[in-house]
Design a protein around this motif. Sequence first.
Motif, PDB file in Angstrom:
ATOM      1  N   PRO A 305       0.829  -1.220   0.000  1.00 24.56           N
ATOM      2  CA  PRO A 305       0.000   0.000   0.000  1.00 24.56           C
ATOM      3  C   PRO A 305       0.854   1.258   0.000  1.00 24.56           C
ATOM      4  CG  PRO A 305       0.021  -1.003   2.176  1.00 24.56           C
ATOM      5  CD  PRO A 305       0.733  -1.965   1.272  1.00 24.56           C
ATOM      6  N   THR A 306       0.331   2.290  -0.641  1.00 20.71           N
ATOM      7  CA  THR A 306       1.023   3.581  -0.652  1.00 20.71           C
ATOM      8  C   THR A 306       0.824   4.336   0.658  1.00 20.71           C
ATOM      9  OG1 THR A 306      -0.931   4.550  -1.714  1.00 20.71           O
ATOM     10  CG2 THR A 306       0.842   3.775  -3.148  1.00 20.71           C
ATOM     11  N   ASP A 307      -0.205   3.987   1.401  1.00 18.60           N
ATOM     12  CA  ASP A 307      -0.464   4.629   2.688  1.00 18.60           C
ATOM     13  C   ASP A 307       0.547   4.119   3.707  1.00 18.60           C
ATOM     14  OD1 ASP A 307      -1.380   5.811   4.955  1.00 18.60           O
ATOM     15  OD2 ASP A 307      -3.435   5.024   4.831  1.00 18.60           O
ATOM     16  N   PRO A 308       1.365   4.985   4.302  1.00 20.37           N
ATOM     17  CA  PRO A 308       2.381   4.519   5.268  1.00 20.37           C
ATOM     18  C   PRO A 308       1.765   3.926   6.536  1.00 20.37           C
ATOM     19  CG  PRO A 308       2.284   6.913   5.242  1.00 20.37           C
ATOM     20  CD  PRO A 308       1.434   6.446   4.103  1.00 20.37           C
ATOM     21  N   PHE A 334       9.044  -8.810  -9.121  1.00 20.19           N
ATOM     22  CA  PHE A 334       8.912  -7.399  -8.749  1.00 20.19           C
ATOM     23  C   PHE A 334       9.105  -6.495  -9.962  1.00 20.19           C
ATOM     24  CE2 PHE A 334      10.570  -9.837  -5.192  1.00 20.19           C
ATOM     25  CZ  PHE A 334       9.668  -9.531  -4.176  1.00 20.19           C
ATOM     26  N   GLU A 335       8.634  -6.935 -11.135  1.00 24.42           N
ATOM     27  CA  GLU A 335       8.953  -6.251 -12.384  1.00 24.42           C
ATOM     28  C   GLU A 335       7.836  -5.354 -12.898  1.00 24.42           C
ATOM     29  OE1 GLU A 335      10.336  -8.997 -15.275  1.00 24.42           O
ATOM     30  OE2 GLU A 335      11.607 -10.107 -13.888  1.00 24.42           O
ATOM     31  N   LEU A 336       6.613  -5.468 -12.392  1.00 25.49           N
ATOM     32  CA  LEU A 336       5.509  -4.669 -12.895  1.00 25.49           C
ATOM     33  C   LEU A 336       5.135  -3.593 -11.889  1.00 25.49           C
ATOM     34  CD1 LEU A 336       3.295  -7.471 -14.457  1.00 25.49           C
ATOM     35  CD2 LEU A 336       4.848  -5.916 -15.624  1.00 25.49           C
ATOM     36  N   SER A 337       4.603  -2.483 -12.391  1.00 26.14           N
ATOM     37  CA  SER A 337       4.366  -1.307 -11.553  1.00 26.14           C
ATOM     38  C   SER A 337       2.895  -1.177 -11.200  1.00 26.14           C
ATOM     39  CB  SER A 337       4.840  -0.042 -12.288  1.00 26.14           C
ATOM     40  OG  SER A 337       4.149   0.109 -13.502  1.00 26.14           O
ATOM     41  N   SER A 338       2.558  -1.519  -9.979  1.00 24.55           N
ATOM     42  CA  SER A 338       1.266  -1.240  -9.361  1.00 24.55           C
ATOM     43  C   SER A 338       1.443  -1.468  -7.874  1.00 24.55           C
ATOM     44  CB  SER A 338       0.156  -2.119  -9.950  1.00 24.55           C
ATOM     45  OG  SER A 338       0.242  -3.432  -9.455  1.00 24.55           O
ATOM     46  N   ASP A 339       0.366  -1.368  -7.114  1.00 26.61           N
ATOM     47  CA  ASP A 339       0.500  -1.608  -5.684  1.00 26.61           C
ATOM     48  C   ASP A 339       0.507  -3.092  -5.347  1.00 26.61           C
ATOM     49  OD1 ASP A 339      -2.051  -1.967  -6.480  1.00 26.61           O
ATOM     50  OD2 ASP A 339      -2.995  -0.877  -4.830  1.00 26.61           O
TER      51      ASP A 339
END
Length: 523
Positions: A305-308, A334-339
């Motif tokens: 998650p982007t929320d710390p 760990f090669e694709l960009s999303s959460d």
Amino acid sequence: MPLVFSHVEYCDMHFVCGFCGRNARAAVEEYQRRFPDRRIPSRSVFTRIHQTLRDTGSLASVSVHSERQDVRMIDTREHILDIVQYHDQMVQHLEPGDHAQRMDLCHWITKRYSFKHANRIDKQAHIRHTSLRIALWNANGLSQHRDEIILFLKINFIDILLISESHFTAESYIKIPQYNTYSTNHPDGTAHGVTAIIVSHSIDHYQLPKFEENFLQATSIKVRTLPYDITISAAYCPPRHNNKKEDYQSFFSTLGNKCIAGGDYNSKHVLWGSRLTTTKGRELAKLMQEENYYYMSTGTPTYWPTDPQKTPDLLDFFVTKGLSSTYADVTPSFELSSDHTPVIATINSSVIHKQRTPKLHNNKTNWDTYREIIDNNINLSIKIKIPEDLNTTLQTLIDTLQKAVRRRRSKLSNENKILIYKTVIISIWTYGIELWGCASKSNTNIIQRSQSKILRMLVDAPWYVSNETLHQDLNLKFMKEIILDRSRQHMSKIETHEKELLQPLREPINNRRLKRKWPNDLI
């Protein structure tokens, strides 16, 4: 090199070039003298022939039809003309005997080319039969990730990609070269949730009916590439729905007895590696235990998650049925960009030999000592300004950890360890062994197993070393041998003892009960 000479001509050119000492001008004159009826090559042709053979070792780069191929092609064309028998006229029309000749032509073409095509397909199918690589990923919107998906599929040799949260609607569309795309829409028709499957053209498959419910959406296909047919499904469970066991059962019952369903289930359970257990995870685990389903997960977080304030956790995994874990392997990516991070599963037609993960600790590790060594040797006040400082700091940390691992182990030699074991431990359990050695085998085996475990820990023996080899190398006897030796010594002492009260112990026991062993029976 111009494509104007046959392989036979190039071979003669190379011979003449060597005969003339690699002198191109003299080679042209000698070639003209030897072969006056042929086309005369220029000096650059002789030079390039020698250089090509010197650099590559062959003339494979010269794509020229050989004379044998030309002759074969001429024979084929003449055979076709003999069958068709074209007439030299402005308008081609059918004669009474043309129908049979045209049928012969069709049979000849079918027999000649269909076999080659079928043989090529069989070879490709044989290659694909060995394994199948399946990846799952929560894209959180598929369309904007097209370019990186193409690269991901190519680098990791992915056959099937299972997508969660594709956010597709009836108007959405994505095209991946050499792949087919199947998608499922949400029941309300809006762009949220839903799933998709991206399948390679080389995979023999067909699409199954879609599962479109508010609590779960899934896209499924039937794959025929492996020696058996298997259903592969991409699933997504929205977090706001509190699914019950019956909800999961309504979906998995559509997949058959041999299936693999991967996706973001939003169901947490410590059974497949999540840090806690939720109600949805408990319901899914209950179904898996009752219906003989199995999970395949990496055991590491897949949701970041982007929320710390939130903690990473495992949400993406595979649920299988009728598939043995010895034929499958799961690795994180760990090669694709999303959460969410992808998970790659390899399904093989033979057993996959998995390497054991090396560990620096075991169940006997003294963590207090280890922590003390780390605290005394680590330096947290290092300033990192340039990349070289980061590399140096990282190497220092690794050396500190390895040093702590080495120091937490005993410094005693194996000889001293065995000496302490013989002096302290063996002297305790061998006391009175002349009498209690008559105990049942199940009781004496308890002490034998304890001795084997202790010896294995003392010398840190690997798993493949047998107990017999361990006792022989350490010059120690098994318990049954010690019982036999002690019993013989005991009876020999009784026979030579001066006390008359001990003499009845040498006489055999006549009235036995329950087939119990006596000390005399141990000899």
